[in-house]
Write an enzyme that holds these catalytic residues in place. Sequence first.
Site, PDB file in Angstrom:
ATOM      1  N   SER A 190       0.846  -1.198   0.000  1.00  0.00           N
ATOM      2  CA  SER A 190       0.000   0.000   0.000  1.00  0.00           C
ATOM      3  C   SER A 190       0.880   1.246   0.000  1.00  0.00           C
ATOM      4  CB  SER A 190      -0.896   0.025   1.239  1.00  0.00           C
ATOM      5  OG  SER A 190      -1.583   1.256   1.364  1.00  0.00           O
ATOM      6  N   TYR A 203      -2.502  -0.398  10.527  1.00  0.00           N
ATOM      7  CA  TYR A 203      -2.612  -0.901   9.151  1.00  0.00           C
ATOM      8  C   TYR A 203      -1.350  -0.561   8.366  1.00  0.00           C
ATOM      9  CZ  TYR A 203      -4.432  -1.149   4.322  1.00  0.00           C
ATOM     10  OH  TYR A 203      -4.627  -1.418   2.983  1.00  0.00           O
TER      11      TYR A 203
END
Length: 297
Positions: A190, A203
């Site tokens: 990501s 996260y």
Amino acid sequence: MSDEHTPADPTGQHPQPPFPEQSQPHPGTGEHMHPAPDHGETSYHGTGKLTGRVALVTGADSGIGRAVALAYAREGADVAFCHLPEEQTDAEETTRLVTETGRRALAVAGDLRDEGFCTDLVARCTDVFGRLDILVNNAAYQCSQPDGLAAISSEQFDRVMKTNLYGMFWLTRAALPRLHPGAAIINTASVQAYKPSPHLLDYAMTKAAIVAFTQGLATQLAPDGIRVNAVAPGPVWTPLIPATMDEEKVSHFGEQSPLGRAAQPAEMAPAYVFLASQESSYITAEILNATGGTPLP
């Protein structure tokens, strides 16, 4: 004047924020999102890049995972995928999309936080299809915490770590004895791995770990002829967004991208196809950035 051969303007070819304010209970479903996500149902056309191969994709009931499963099927691969039990309806739709291409689909319900499920998932895939050529570790969990570190409970931290990291580790370890030279492992990293948002701290930690895992494992497996790469998406319009963020953040999701919008899942799928195909045979330990213009290392 434009025609079908004219490239589309990437800033305007998909819906732009603001989106309608919306929320869903986790894990969410694309069926109730406005606008509906595009998984490539009408736009992705395969050319046989993965003919005869077998792929296992985690979290393919919706979002990026569904787009990847559909693209792989249209490229000629059979597809096994996992989903949470409460995502059964979405999983049935992914199954329909895959089988409509003439390829076989295997949907398995379970939770990647369970080591036994991860081991059994790989075994079921190879029992049904006879082989495994492509492993895509895509499933993830996030929970936005605008109040910062103090608001992250141990329960939330444990869920994020086990879903995003333990599941990837267990699945990959179980898959290794069944992979062969020419196989590919593709992980979903990501933009958060490099530019962490404060409200997604835990996260972002997992996504940074996925980058390290990808690069280290790629070096380890290179002598065996197994390639390991990752895709690092920027903001992507998936059910995880209305299911884990407050309505105002959802409304403006993707505005920070230089292209001014979130990606659709269909825009991520070609990167996964490329990294799985023979066209990327000399590429391993790579993080392919698909961020809408946000520069990453």
